[in-house]
Design a protein around this motif. Structure first.
Motif, mmCIF file in Angstrom:
data_model
loop_
_atom_site.group_PDB
_atom_site.id
_atom_site.type_symbol
_atom_site.label_atom_id
_atom_site.label_comp_id
_atom_site.label_asym_id
_atom_site.label_seq_id
_atom_site.Cartn_x
_atom_site.Cartn_y
_atom_site.Cartn_z
ATOM 1 N N UNK A 160 -15.447 -0.495 16.130
ATOM 2 C CA UNK A 160 -16.528 -1.453 15.935
ATOM 3 C C UNK A 160 -16.429 -2.466 17.109
ATOM 4 N N UNK A 161 -15.353 -2.951 17.368
ATOM 5 C CA UNK A 161 -14.887 -4.232 18.172
ATOM 6 C C UNK A 161 -15.220 -4.013 19.652
ATOM 7 N N UNK A 162 -14.418 -2.796 20.084
ATOM 8 C CA UNK A 162 -14.880 -2.155 21.569
ATOM 9 C C UNK A 162 -16.139 -1.894 21.801
ATOM 10 N N UNK A 163 -16.959 -1.222 20.927
ATOM 11 C CA UNK A 163 -18.141 -0.827 21.102
ATOM 12 C C UNK A 163 -19.162 -2.070 21.281
ATOM 13 N N UNK A 164 -19.244 -2.775 20.209
ATOM 14 C CA UNK A 164 -19.859 -4.285 20.324
ATOM 15 C C UNK A 164 -19.611 -4.975 21.433
ATOM 16 N N UNK A 165 -18.478 -5.100 21.919
ATOM 17 C CA UNK A 165 -18.181 -5.910 23.025
ATOM 18 C C UNK A 165 -18.702 -5.332 24.229
ATOM 19 N N UNK A 166 -18.641 -4.000 24.617
ATOM 20 C CA UNK A 166 -19.126 -3.308 25.686
ATOM 21 C C UNK A 166 -20.741 -2.992 25.738
ATOM 22 N N UNK A 167 -21.244 -2.919 24.584
ATOM 23 C CA UNK A 167 -22.629 -2.877 24.376
ATOM 24 C C UNK A 167 -23.516 -4.107 24.745
#
Length: 431
Positions: free
Chosen positions: A362-369
């Motif tokens: 969740x953290x990585x996807x939210x950040x790069x999105x």
């Protein structure tokens, strides 16, 4: 303590970190070498330029000169940043030096020995690979631009690169050694906190303003008369609004959500908390990538697709994006390393491996999105303006978007992979 002996012992223990650092140096030196040559290449000289008008008259911006220079400066910054990160990840040897009666001079010697060995290996390799890659780039470029001629890399390019390394090495030896010395003292005194809380004002109402400003920038693009410099002003407004969204609006919105519904969804609660910390920790690099998207992509869209300005602009954009993405991954990994204890605690209170993976994802996807999506409406609207005026095809716009998104998506995959390797062992246990 014998500093040289300590370097030998720690180099074996930190071999993987040394290899990663050497690869980073190799990439940045090759990039510097290539763009040093592009600046002085007579085949790429000319009068192609971006022209803008302001109240003081005409502004002439030669992209073929400015962008390579920016790439070189950014490469130098990345060398220092990578050196800083590499040396400050080795707290143990600095601590041993201080505890055994060492001082800043011995710390500087440690830096001198370790960095010098790596540079001695990397510099000749970068010159050899840089020459080979440069010839391949020029072969493609000359075919693309229909340039007839045989180009040989001049000795001046090699000299320029070697001369540029002198102030860089001096800065590393003095600056990094001093910072490492201070940083180690702080660790010994227990003054380093793994994750500092992001301060958000409870009564801050200004975060709403940036949403309005963001929407306004898109509205201005829609009602703006089409022209080569028509989108500079709305792009600037969009960039300012994105700055506010990252700095104030997104953290505030997440804070409000956590107060109302966050407790009910504990995995998302933890992920978004880490996401805000990572977003603030990589803020400078994120803003630089977003600045490229807001300003450079619209400029490239307006260029003649068969000009050297366009080709150099695309190459420069890709290289700058690569450097910034590497910096973001480096910084993100730094936050991950400091977050180990938090995940160990989560594991102890009942969070199994699958739940921890979800939190990371969740953290990585939210950040790069966030990085991908924020400038996307501006680029799409500007690109649509050029398409409607038959100055750009849909295929070309898709290519521009892919050039922007693919490096970021790749860095997202790399970050998640490193996240897993850092926190969870091969046996599925916490590190």
């Amino acid at each position: 303590m014998n500093v040289l002996w300590l370097v030998k012992r720690t180099s074996k223990r930190n071999f993987k970190k040394g290899i990663i650092y050497a690869i980073m140096l190799l990439i940045t030196l090759i990039i510097s070498f290539i763009f040093f040559d592009m600046i002085d290449n007579p085949f790429l000289g000319g009068n192609d330029q971006v022209i803008s008008n302001n109240i003081n008259g005409e502004i002439i911006l030669p992209i073929s000169k400015i962008l390579p220079f920016i790439v070189i400066i950014l490469s130098w910054i990345m060398i220092f940043y990578a050196s800083n990160y590499f040396l400050n990840s080795q707290i143990e040897p600095f601590t041993l030096l201080l505890l055994s009666g060492g001082n800043m001079i011995e710390v500087a010697k440690y830096v001198l020995y370790q960095i010098t060995v790596i540079f001695i290996i990397v510099i000749p390799l970068s010159l050899i690979l840089g020459t080979y890659i440069l010839k391949k780039i020029y072969t493609i470029m000359f075919l693309y631009l229909n340039i007839d001629g045989i180009y040989t890399v001049p000795v001046k390019t090699y000299i320029n690169l070697l001369i540029s390394l002198i102030p860089i090495l001096i800065s590393i030896y003095i600056g990094v050694a001093g910072f490492s010395h201070r940083n180690t003292l702080q660790v010994l005194l227990g003054r380093i906190e793994s994750n500092k809380n992001v301060k958000i004002k409870n009564k801050d109402k200004g975060w709403i303003f940036y949403i309005i400003l963001y929407i306004s920038s898109m509205a201005i693009i829609l009602y703006q008369d089409h022209g080569p410099t028509a989108y500079v002003f709305p792009s600037a407004i969009g960039f300012v609004s994105i700055y506010g969204l990252l700095k104030r609006t997104i953290p505030k919105m997440i804070q409000n959500w956590k107060r109302k519904k966050g407790v009910e969804k504990e995995k998302l609660y933890i992920s978004l908390s880490n996401y805000v910390i990572s977003l603030q920790g990589t803020f400078i690099f994120s803003m630089l990538i977003l600045m490229l998207a807001c300003f450079l992509i619209p400029i490239l869209i307006s260029q003649d697709k068969l000009s050297k300005e366009f080709f150099i602009g695309i190459v420069s954009y890709l290289v700058i994006t690569l450097l910034l993405v590497i910096a973001i991954v480096y910084k993100f990994i730094d936050h991950i390393t400091m977050r180990k204890k938090e995940f160990v605690c989560l594991n102890l209170v009942g969070y199994i491996k699958s739940k921890i993976k979800i939190i990371m994802r969740y953290e990585v996807i939210c950040y790069y999105l966030t990085i991908i999506l924020l400038p996307l409406p501006l680029v799409l609207l500007i690109g649509s303006g050029y398409i409607m005026n038959q100055e750009l095809t849909v295929i070309n716009l898709i290519i521009f978007l892919l050039i922007y998104m693919i490096p970021i998506i790749l860095s997202m995959c790399i970050t998640y992979f490193v996240y897993l390797k850092t926190i969870i062992t091969k046996e599925g246990k916490m590190q």
